[in-house]
Design an enzyme around this catalytic site. Structure first.
Site, PDB file in Angstrom:
ATOM      1  N   TRP A 100      46.630  46.290  63.211  1.00  9.45           N
ATOM      2  CA  TRP A 100      48.095  46.349  63.174  1.00  9.45           C
ATOM      3  C   TRP A 100      48.586  47.751  63.533  1.00  9.45           C
ATOM      4  CZ3 TRP A 100      52.157  43.279  63.369  1.00  9.45           C
ATOM      5  CH2 TRP A 100      51.970  41.917  63.140  1.00  9.45           C
ATOM      6  N   TRP A 152      34.118  47.727  67.343  1.00  9.18           N
ATOM      7  CA  TRP A 152      35.500  47.905  66.883  1.00  9.18           C
ATOM      8  C   TRP A 152      35.627  47.514  65.411  1.00  9.18           C
ATOM      9  CZ3 TRP A 152      39.829  50.341  67.852  1.00  9.18           C
ATOM     10  CH2 TRP A 152      40.990  49.962  67.175  1.00  9.18           C
ATOM     11  N   ASN A 156      42.755  36.207  69.596  1.00 12.55           N
ATOM     12  CA  ASN A 156      42.891  37.668  69.545  1.00 12.55           C
ATOM     13  C   ASN A 156      43.935  38.209  70.515  1.00 12.55           C
ATOM     14  OD1 ASN A 156      41.914  40.308  68.539  1.00 12.55           O
ATOM     15  ND2 ASN A 156      41.324  40.600  70.667  1.00 12.55           N
ATOM     16  N   TRP A 201      62.793  51.743  61.150  1.00 11.36           N
ATOM     17  CA  TRP A 201      62.540  50.312  61.258  1.00 11.36           C
ATOM     18  C   TRP A 201      63.774  49.526  60.798  1.00 11.36           C
ATOM     19  CZ3 TRP A 201      58.324  49.748  63.954  1.00 11.36           C
ATOM     20  CH2 TRP A 201      57.262  50.639  63.806  1.00 11.36           C
ATOM     21  N   TRP A 208      55.169  47.355  60.823  1.00 16.11           N
ATOM     22  CA  TRP A 208      53.901  46.643  60.936  1.00 16.11           C
ATOM     23  C   TRP A 208      53.365  46.173  59.590  1.00 16.11           C
ATOM     24  CZ3 TRP A 208      49.770  48.634  58.299  1.00 16.11           C
ATOM     25  CH2 TRP A 208      49.806  49.985  57.956  1.00 16.11           C
ATOM     26  N   GLU A 233      32.921  44.875  70.643  1.00 14.81           N
ATOM     27  CA  GLU A 233      33.866  44.302  69.687  1.00 14.81           C
ATOM     28  C   GLU A 233      33.294  44.367  68.263  1.00 14.81           C
ATOM     29  OE1 GLU A 233      36.966  43.414  70.097  1.00 14.81           O
ATOM     30  OE2 GLU A 233      36.875  43.930  72.213  1.00 14.81           O
TER      31      GLU A 233
END
Length: 474
Positions: free
Chosen positions: A375, A271, A334, A299, A352, A268
């Site tokens: 996102w 990430w 999360n 959208w 987004w 993580e």
């Protein structure tokens, strides 16, 4: 010493170098040249205020705080006080790279020495490349084949033993002059939950290690548990470095990365690195779809549904609980972040960028790299993203990770008396169950603003360039 996103004394490479050179003038600048989309949100400003106060105390109240155009402030400072060397730890946001390059060039033209350091990443983005010298676009090869094989992270350094600080009172406007605290008194609850600053970061890490790390892989997905480290805001503002966290984790398990939870947690941190890596190599990440096939995606413009989502009034309990947690605490679990993101982008078909903007304003740990990459991941538009057709079902996700509804009941107390069977889907509850629980859908708690099944199909059809009408539940 120009402090930025490195508000600490321990393991601060720029500060360590400066302390070895002689007398230091520590400076923080609220940079008015920051582009409007990247100016700090209200929650981040609250955190920054307290973090700067903590740093100022650590420096015996000798931190110089100023506001204005950073380049002009620094150049004026250097001229006025005959500064011979300026040091800072690097930032990786595109606008900051551009600004820092200009400042560095201007200082060098004045004959001033400039030294910059890596104080916020385990690996520099330009050090990890594929064999063909192009950047990775998939996380696992980046982390496993790239980062872990390039070199081990740098060992953290201790706090400088001596700091000789030259305090120039006329140059210090004070932390309060930066006007970071909100004018509306919405942060009283957040005040009780968080301790910004270097000591708060150390305390949070010590609470996580060594016991919680062992259950991290399973506990991190349960929103009602304290299964994560809670370090993201501390890391963003640089009150603790990823190197400190990395080696503290290894030390807590005697270097045994095979232990369950340890490799998962370190990945993580990986990430987080990947997010900065993508932002560095692909600087349009914060506003442009990484995948070009979404450039003409249709959208929906739906301000009413967006507002329902922002206020935790969608009628979908796990979504509303998450959005209310965000507003009340300045953070969000999360797993729930993924659910609320999927719901906005896929069930509501709202782009987004709208969600990223709301998170940017409300999150204490708002971080341009992580916010943008995550996102885009959940939207299916990003690098190594979840495929667009992976649409989280908030009901089944809630049943799996909040089976008794503890998290929902905490943030949606109007549903407290619903039995576990219906806490995730009150619209399916018989009338007598709703009456007994004192829940009137549409009055005590919203009716769902979308039908989950129909909105899922609409998203899939839109992805295939088709569109079907959406019918809300009555």
């Amino acid at each position: 010493m120009w402090f930025r996103q490195d508000l600490r004394l321990r393991d601060n490479p720029a500060l360590s170098f400066a302390s070895e050179q002689g007398t230091i003038v520590p400076l923080y600048i609220a940079d008015s040249s920051c582009p409007q989309p990247f100016q700090l949100g209200a929650a981040s400003k609250w955190w920054l205020h307290h973090s700067l106060q903590s740093l100022d105390q650590s420096l015996d109240n000798k931190l110089h705080c100023k506001s204005g155009d950073a380049q002009q402030v620094i150049l004026d400072f250097v001229k006025t006080h005959s500064i011979q060397c300026v040091v800072w730890n690097r930032c990786y946001e595109p606008w900051q790279i551009k600004r820092d390059t200009q400042i560095k060039q201007a200082l060098k033209e004045m004959g001033v020495t400039v030294k910059t350091f890596n104080g916020s990443l385990l690996w520099e983005p330009w050090e990890v490349l594929k064999k063909d010298q192009t950047p990775y676009k998939v996380f696992t090869p980046y982390y496993r084949n790239g980062c872990l094989r390039v070199q081990s992270p740098r060992m953290p350094s201790p706090e400088p033993q001596t700091l000789s600080i030259d305090y120039l009172q006329q140059e210090d406007m004070g932390v309060s002059s930066l006007n970071l605290l909100p004018s509306i008194n919405w942060h009283t609850q957040i005040d009780k939950l968080w301790a910004p600053g270097e000591s708060g970061a150390s305390e949070r890490l010590s609470q996580f290690l060594p016991n919680h790390i062992k259950q991290y892989k399973s506990a991190r997905d349960i929103p009602s548990l304290l299964g994560t480290s809670g370090l993201s805001a501390h890391l963003h503002f640089g009150e603790i470095s990823p190197n400190q966290v990395w080696f503290a984790v290894l030390h807590s398990v005697q270097g045994n990365t095979e232990q369950e939870g340890v490799d998962c947690y370190l990945s993580e941190l990986g990430w987080r690195e990947f997010s900065y890596y993508l932002l560095y190599h692909f600087p349009t990440l914060p506003d442009k779809n990484f995948s070009p096939k979404f450039e003409h995606f249709r959208w929906r413009n739906d301000p009413a549904s967006l507002k329902n989502w922002q206020q935790g009034q969608t009628g979908i309990p796990i979504i509303d609980a998450g959005m209310r947690e965000l507003w009340q605490t300045g953070t969000m679990h999360n797993r729930v972040r993924m659910l609320v993101g999927s719901f906005l982008v896929k069930n509501l078909l709202i782009e987004w960028q709208q969600g990223a903007a709301w998170f940017w304003d409300c999150l204490l740990d708002a971080d341009l790299a992580s916010n943008s990459a995550s996102w885009q991941w959940v939207a299916g538009t990003g690098a190594d993203a979840a495929p667009y057709f992976r649409i989280f079902n908030p009901v089944t996700q809630g049943q799996k990770f909040d089976s008794r509804g503890d998290y929902i009941r905490k943030y949606c107390p109007e549903l407290n008396d619903l039995p576990d069977k219906y806490i995730h889907n009150p619209w399916d509850a018989p009338a007598e169950v709703l009456t007994s629980a004192k829940v009137r859908l549409g009055k005590d708690y919203p009716a769902p603003i979308v039908d989950l099944k129909l909105s899922r199909q609409r998203a899939l059809d839109t992805f295939k360039e088709k569109e079907i009408p959406l019918q809300p539940i009555g």
